[in-house]
Each structure stands twice: as structure tokens, then as C-alpha cells.
Design an enzyme around this catalytic site. Structure first.
Site, PDB file in Angstrom:
ATOM      1  N   TYR A 193       5.465   1.070   1.964  1.00 45.33           N
ATOM      2  CA  TYR A 193       4.607   1.979   1.187  1.00 45.33           C
ATOM      3  C   TYR A 193       3.123   1.596   1.215  1.00 45.33           C
ATOM      4  O   TYR A 193       2.303   2.324   0.670  1.00 45.33           O
ATOM      5  CB  TYR A 193       5.095   2.077  -0.270  1.00 45.33           C
ATOM      6  N   ARG A 213      -2.316  -8.072  -4.467  1.00 50.38           N
ATOM      7  CA  ARG A 213      -1.031  -8.741  -4.235  1.00 50.38           C
ATOM      8  C   ARG A 213      -0.828  -8.813  -2.724  1.00 50.38           C
ATOM      9  O   ARG A 213      -0.414  -7.828  -2.118  1.00 50.38           O
ATOM     10  CB  ARG A 213       0.045  -7.888  -4.908  1.00 50.38           C
ATOM     11  N   HIS A 228       6.042  -7.185  -3.999  1.00 47.85           N
ATOM     12  CA  HIS A 228       6.156  -7.308  -5.454  1.00 47.85           C
ATOM     13  C   HIS A 228       7.034  -8.505  -5.814  1.00 47.85           C
ATOM     14  O   HIS A 228       6.653  -9.381  -6.577  1.00 47.85           O
ATOM     15  CB  HIS A 228       6.732  -6.027  -6.045  1.00 47.85           C
TER      16      HIS A 228
END
Lengths: 376, 353
Positions: A273, A260, A264
Site C-alpha cells: 500500500y 515509519r 506497521h
């Protein structure tokens, strides 16, 4: 009695087109996909990437709600989408395979409308074999098993392919769907886009199994891991899985290893993160970079075609946005429609008396239309 | 030829057509499913133990023999799994009947039942219907403990997009289930394990009972005097209301007993019609009291017929605790004749004949 091995398994990883655009000739014959089809796929990737970037900008400028970018996962969506036959096979998606939906007839503006908050974006046009984009994680896998079950009962030569992420394999739905599909041997392909992150949770925290693919063995399904950024590997594995399923040869779990590249969703900030070095390494594995190199190496693509394709994509996407934003708002009375197959009397009354607060209350009873209340 | 059991007037609910004989509740359910499966090849029955074992409660006895393993299917133990599977099958034109061994077990299928089944049509702008019949045992089964004694009426009736049928007698069990199977929307059919062996008159042929039409089980709307109190209930407690009404009748207190038969849709018009005659109402509901179906009925009564009330509406629910395990405690916890009689008498306190 000596100890004996009762079950052994191995997961194969398939890569045909490497990061440098070199193709493995033993695994890929030119006739699997024609040059025209490969050019089409790359050209379509440019369009889909453009739509994805514009959707992101629409959200940032307040013209769209939340949007999950597909960026970096185009080969997985397009390769699998091309392997399934439009009009024959059925797609049960989650929300990160837009390109596959478009290939199967979903108008592009519908996906935008859906994320702009218009339910009509989920009203799939007649003849398009796709279930609405599934926001609850994993529920669509069971619907896929159910549709495949219907195919089997009706003796129809079709296949269902359902999409989900690595995180969804932790849901009960995945295991229940795999179990049902395999025990009943229905024509269903489980396509996992393992993009390494379930929002902020990496694979090694999500599961202890090294691969998603190996989960297939627990259910007696076929398993394969493919380079999900390799259009050819995705296409070949999916095609074989669909053909096998249609022939009654069993269910396949395909794990497409991808990444990805974006957050998200637009409500997320992955920089908090994710290690930048990891993201950078995957940027080099971008499915579009290697496919372009491959095509250029074959003399099928050049800078001029690239520029023309990008320009075409800009115009097309601008039109798509215009259509999505230009659609007339739904009538307020639409609130009540589609709750039941036919509007029931209670809802009919609510629809007729929308300004009253209570369920199905007559306007006269709350003193809206007539002054005096009835007394016993 | 399909008959409709009742014309749209609750007072005639006792009337049953020719060809009526006594069968058990479970046989009535089976007859509805079998008759429908014979006329519609799209229907299949799936659930735990429904095939080889003939049903955990023998509702599907013999159906595997008649319809074969493609239409009577033993599912894995995965409620969410087969609930979701039914959604998919229904989207592709089949008409699934899903048996939950107990509605208590339906809770693990919440994402499918609450997030997919009732919303599929709405979220697809009217495109993907979900004509699935979900059925099984609901309510205290007799010392099954609190986890296996769920009464799911209140939870599920809160959800728009669902229809909820809850039969109180074998004739209704057959007619309501037939209607459910033919319905284009998802229907939850709430049965009671405690009633599966109850026998009652059931017509032989196919018939439907329209949803949203109550039946008047006691009392009359055409007699010399109106009843004293309206008792409203649904499912198994209807029978407790009938017991209470018969007992009260010995003391000269006459009750209308209205059996709602479906919670969604709710026949509020018949409730108000009765209330206009009695001016008193007690709602009997085997769910917990807070935000229950009884709460909803009373709210609507207050909204729509406040001026007809001579006493505040009362409700008899279960006690507001998890279902007890011990026999005597469970019996006391449920709505029962004694509680119902006391409530009726409370509404009549101080009333003059």
C-alpha cells in the site's frame, strides 16, 4: 454588528538540524545539549537500531511473536526521552518509542520478552517511571492524564509524557485525555509520533486536519509541530513543554513529523500500500544520517568510531537477546496469580485443581482423586 | 474503629449493631464515601454532576462543601475519559471513586473498563494494581427505555479481575461500598435508581461487609424444619424474592431467600448449604437469561450439588428482549413477585410434605 474574529491560531514547525546535518545557530546554542550528550544520543541510536533489526530477524525466524519496528523514529523517542528527567517524570508509551523507555531505565530485554509473549516483560522495575506498553490504541493517554492529575493533587513537581501515533488521535481517548488534562491543567505533555501511516491508512484518509498539532487548539493546549527526525528540535520542544507544564503553564501537544521506515508490525507488508518513491524520500531523511553528518562536521565522529559503535551494539544486543531467551519460563501456576491483589478462594481452588474443567471444582466431585461420589 | 457487620455465617445477617437508625439508600452510599474520604486523603470522587449539582441522583449531596473541588470533581461528559483517568490516578497511588450516572453509560468506556481496569495487574505481572471503585445506577430505572436500562451484571461478571458488589438494602449499600473503597482491586458497585429512596436501618459508624458472603433474608437454618425452596438473588430483585417468600409463607410454603451481596466473588457455599436443606432452587436475576449470572449459579449448583436436587433448577430472568419502554410492559418484563412465586410452586409440584 460587524463580524469579528474571536479566535485565531497558527501552528509553527520547528526544525533545527536539517537533512544535510546543518544546524540553525539561531535556534540551537551549544549549551542546550553538550557535545557529549549528542554523541551519546547518536551512539544510542545505533544500539536501538541494531536491537530493532535483530528483533525483526527473531520474529522472522520464529523466535518472537509480532514485533512493531521503531526504525526511522529514533530521534523522536530519544530526543523526547532525554528531555524528560529520569526518575522524576513519567512515560506512558504505546509501542514505537523503545529508545525512550530504555533511557528511562527499562531493561532492553523486557521489551523483547514482551513481544516474545512473556508478561514479565511488562513488569517495570521498581523506581522506573513507565507504564506497561499499551497495545490498545490510545488508552494510555488517559492514564497519563490520571497520573498527572495525581501529581497535581499531591503537589509533586513532575510531568507525564504520553506517546501515541497519528492514528490514535482519531480515538475518543485522545480527545477525552486532552480535554481533561487541559481543563484541569495537569502537568502532561502529549507527544504524537506522526509517522504518516496508521497501518495502511495515510494521514489524509485518517483526518481532514492538515496537522495533528492544530487539534490542540480545540482544547486550549499549546501546539507545536517539529521535525521528528531532528533530535535537536524534538529535544528543545519537549523540554520547553515539560518545563511549562511543571510550572502550571499548560498542556502541550507536540506533533513530531517522522516516518515509519519499516512495516506497521511484522504481521504487515507495507509494500502493498505504500509508494516506494515515498519511502525512498524518507530514507534520505533518516534521523541517523543527519546526526552523523553533524557530528562528523564537528569532528566528533568518524568511520572508526562508527565501526566501534556498531560492533559494541552487536555485542550488547546479542547479550540482550540471550537474557530474553534465557529467562526461565513462568510456572504454569502463574496463570492464576496477579488476577487480584490476593488470590481469592475460587482461584486458589482452581490453581490447586488445574486439571478439572469446571470453576473451582473439587477433584473428588469429578471423580479424579476418589472413586465414589458422595450421595445425599 | 471499624466493625465488620456480619460474622461469617449468613444466618445472622439480620443482626445490626448499636447506633442504628433509618436512612435512605442514597444517604447510606454517601455516608460510606464521606467516612472513607475523611480517613483516607487518597480518595477522590469523580463523575458527571457529582460536585456543583450534588449528583444527578443526589448521592453526593453536600460532599463538595465538605471536601472541596479537588476531591469532588465534576468530570466532562466522557465516561471513557474519566474511567481511564481513574486507572492512571490509581496506578499512581490515589484511590478514585468513579460515579457513572448510569451503568448504561459505562458501555462507552468499554475499552478502559474491560481492557485496562481488570487486566492492568495481570499484564504487569502483579505490579500495577487498579484500586478504583466504580459505582452508579444499574438496571431498569423506571421507563428509561432500553438504552438507559442496562443491567450490566452478566457482562461484567464474565471478566476475571473484577469484583462486583450489588447491594439490596441501605445497610449493605454502606457496608459493601466501604469494603469496595478499601479493596486493592477494582470493584464495580451496582446500585439501583429505583432503590435510592428506600429507607432501612443503617449503623452510624464505619463498618465493612466482607465480599463473597451471602445474607439469609428469609428462612432459617436453625428452625424445626428446613425450608421448601431456595431463592437466590442479588441487588434489587432480592426485595421481590422477599415479597414472594412472604406471600408464599401464607400458604405454608417456606423459602430461604439468599441475598448474594457480591456476584464476584460468589458465595456458592451458602447456596449449596441452603440447597442441601431444601433440595429445590430458583435463581432470580434481573439480567437477560442467556449466559446470565443465574446461568452461572445453576451451572455451579449442578457441578457441585447435583445429587441434592429434587427438581431441575429454575431461573427467573427478564424476558429475552430489549427493556420495554411502556410502563406495563416494563413491569411484566422484569422479574417480579408473581413470576417468582410461580417458579417456586413449579419446583414443588408433586412434592409431598
Amino acid at each position: 454588528m460587524p463580524i469579528r474574529t474571536v479566535y485565531k491560531a497558527q501552528v509553527d514547525h520547528l526544525q533545527i538540524l536539517d537533512e544535510d546535518g546543518k544546524v540553525d545557530d539561531k535556534l540551537w546554542r551549544g549549551d542546550i545539549l553538550s557535545d557529549e550528550q549528542v554523541v551519546f544520543a547518536y551512539d544510542f541510536m545505533i544500539t536501538c537500531r541494531q536491537l530493532d533489526e535483530i528483533a525483526f530477524k527473531l520474529q522472522r525466524s520464529g523466535r518472537m511473536g509480532t514485533y512493531p519496528q521503531n526504525k526511522g523514529q529514533e530521534a523522536a523517542a530519544i530526543g523526547s526521552g532525554m528531555a524528560a528527567v529520569k526518575g522524576r517524570d513519567f512515560l506512558c508509551p504505546c509501542y514505537r518509542e523503545n529508545a525512550a523507555l530504555f533511557l528511562h531505565g527499562m531493561p532492553m530485554e523486557y521489551v523483547l520478552m514482551n513481544w516474545m509473549g512473556d508478561e514479565r516483560g511488562n513488569k517495570i522495575p521498581e523506581g522506573v517511571n513507565i507504564t506497561p506498553i499499551s497495545i490498545p490504541i490510545g488508552t494510555q493517554m488517559l492514564h497519563a492524564a490520571g497520573i498527572a492529575w495525581a501529581y497535581k493533587l499531591r503537589k509533586e513537581d513532575r510531568c507525564v509524557i504520553t506517546y501515541f501515533g497519528d492514528g490514535a488521535t482519531s480515538e475518543g481517548d485522545f480527545h477525552e485525555a486532552m480535554n481533561f488534562a487541559t481543563v484541569q491543567n495537569v502537568p502532561c505533555v502529549f507527544f504524537c509520533q506522526n509517522n504518516q501511516w496508521a497501518i495502511s491508512v495515510p494521514r489524509e484518509i485518517q483526518m481532514n486536519s492538515e496537522t495533528v498539532a492544530q487539534k490542540a487548539f480545540a482544547y486550549g493546549a499549546h501546539a507545536i509541530q517539529v521535525d521528528g527526525n531532528d533530535l535537536f528540535a524534538v529535544y528543545k520542544a519537549t523540554r520547553e513543554a515539560i518545563d511549562r507544564a511543571r510550572a502550571g503553564g499548560g498542556v502541550t501537544l507536540i506533533e513530531a513529523m517522522t516516518y515509519r521506515l519499516a512495516d506497521h508490525t511484522t504481521a504487515d507488508d507495507a509494500r502493498r500500500y505504500r509508494d516506494e518513491a515515498e519511502v525512498a524520500s524518507w530514507r534520505g531523511k533518516d534521523p541517523m544520517i543527519r546526526l552523523r553528518k553533524y557530528l562528523e562536521g564537528k569532528g566528533l565522529w568518524d568511520d572508526a568510531r562508527q565501526a566501534a559503535s556498531e560492533e559494541k551494539a552487536k555485542v550488547l544486543v546479542a547479550e540482550v537477546v540471550k537474557r530474553a531467551e534465557g529467562i526461565e519460563k513462568p510456572a504454569v501456576t502463574d496463570i492464576f496469580d496477579y488476577t487480584f491483589a490476593e488470590l481469592d478462594p475460587e482461584l486458589e481452588l482452581q490453581k490447586a485443581t488445574m486439571r478439572t474443567s469446571s470453576i473451582g471444582q473439587e477433584p473428588s466431585q469429578v471423580g479424579l482423586n476418589s472413586g465414589e461420589r458422595q450421595h445425599a | 474503629m471499624t466493625a465488620t457487620l456480619d460474622p461469617p455465617n449468613p444466618t445472622t445477617a439480620h443482626h445490626l449493631p448499636e447506633g442504628t437508625r433509618e436512612i435512605a439508600f442514597r444517604e447510606a452510599l454517601r455516608e460510606a464515601m464521606s467516612q472513607e474520604m475523611r480517613r483516607d486523603q487518597r480518595i477522590f470522587l469523580m463523575g458527571e454532576e457529582v460536585a456543583q449539582y450534588n449528583g444527578a441522583y443526589k448521592v453526593s449531596q453536600g460532599m463538595l462543601d465538605e471536601f472541596g473541588p479537588k476531591r469532588i470533581i465534576d468530570s466532562p461528559i466522557s465516561e471513557n475519559g474519566f474511567a481511564g483517568l481513574a486507572v492512571g490516578a490509581a496506578m499512581y497511588g490515589l484511590r478514585p471513586i468513579i460515579e457513572f450516572m448510569s451503568w448504561s453509560f459505562s458501555l462507552v468506556a468499554a475499552d478502559q473498563l474491560l481492557n485496562n481496569v481488570p487486566k492492568m495487574l495481570y499484564m504487569s505481572g502483579g505490579q500495577w494494581g487498579c484500586p478504583v471503585t466504580f459505582r452508579g445506577n444499574n438496571g431498569a430505572g423506571g421507563q428509561l427505555g432500553s438504552t438507559h436500562s442496562w443491567t450490566t451484571e452478566a457482562i461484567y461478571s464474565n471478566i476475571p479481575g473484577l469484583k462486583i458488589a450489588i447491594p439490596s438494602c441501605p445497610a449493605d449499600a454502606k457496608g459493601l461500598l466501604t469494603t469496595a473503597i478499601r479493596d486493592d482491586d477494582p470493584v464495580f458497585n451496582l446500585e439501583s435508581e429505583r432503590m435510592l429512596s428506600d429507607k432501612g436501618p443503617v449503623p452510624e459508624g464505619e463498618y465493612t461487609i466482607p465480599f463473597g458472603l451471602a445474607a439469609l433474608r428469609r428462612g432459617t437454618w436453625s428452625g424445626e424444619r428446613d425450608s421448601d425452596c431456595t431463592l437466590v438473588s442479588f441487588g434489587r430483585p432480592v426485595n421481590f424474592c422477599i415479597e414472594a417468600a412472604d406471600e408464599l409463607a401464607k400458604d405454608g410454603i417456606v423459602c430461604d431467600v439468599l441475598d448474594m451481596r457480591t456476584i464476584r466473588p460468589l458465595d456458592i457455599d451458602s447456596i449449596i448449604e441452603s440447597l442441601k436443606r431444601t433440595n429445590r432452587i430458583v435463581v432470580v436475576d434481573q439480567c437477560w437469561p442467556f449466559a446470565s449470572v443465574a446461568s452461572e449459579v445453576i451451572t455451579q449448583v449442578c457441578e457441585k450439588a447435583f445429587d441434592y436436587l429434587d427438581h431441575q433448577p429454575l431461573r427467573v430472568n427478564t424476558d429475552d428482549v430489549p427493556t420495554p419502554y411502556a410502563k406495563n410492559l416494563e413491569a411484566e418484563y422484569l422479574p417480579h413477585k408473581g413470576k417468582i412465586m410461580a417458579a417456586v410452586k413449579t419446583t414443588l409440584a408433586g412434592a409431598t410434605a
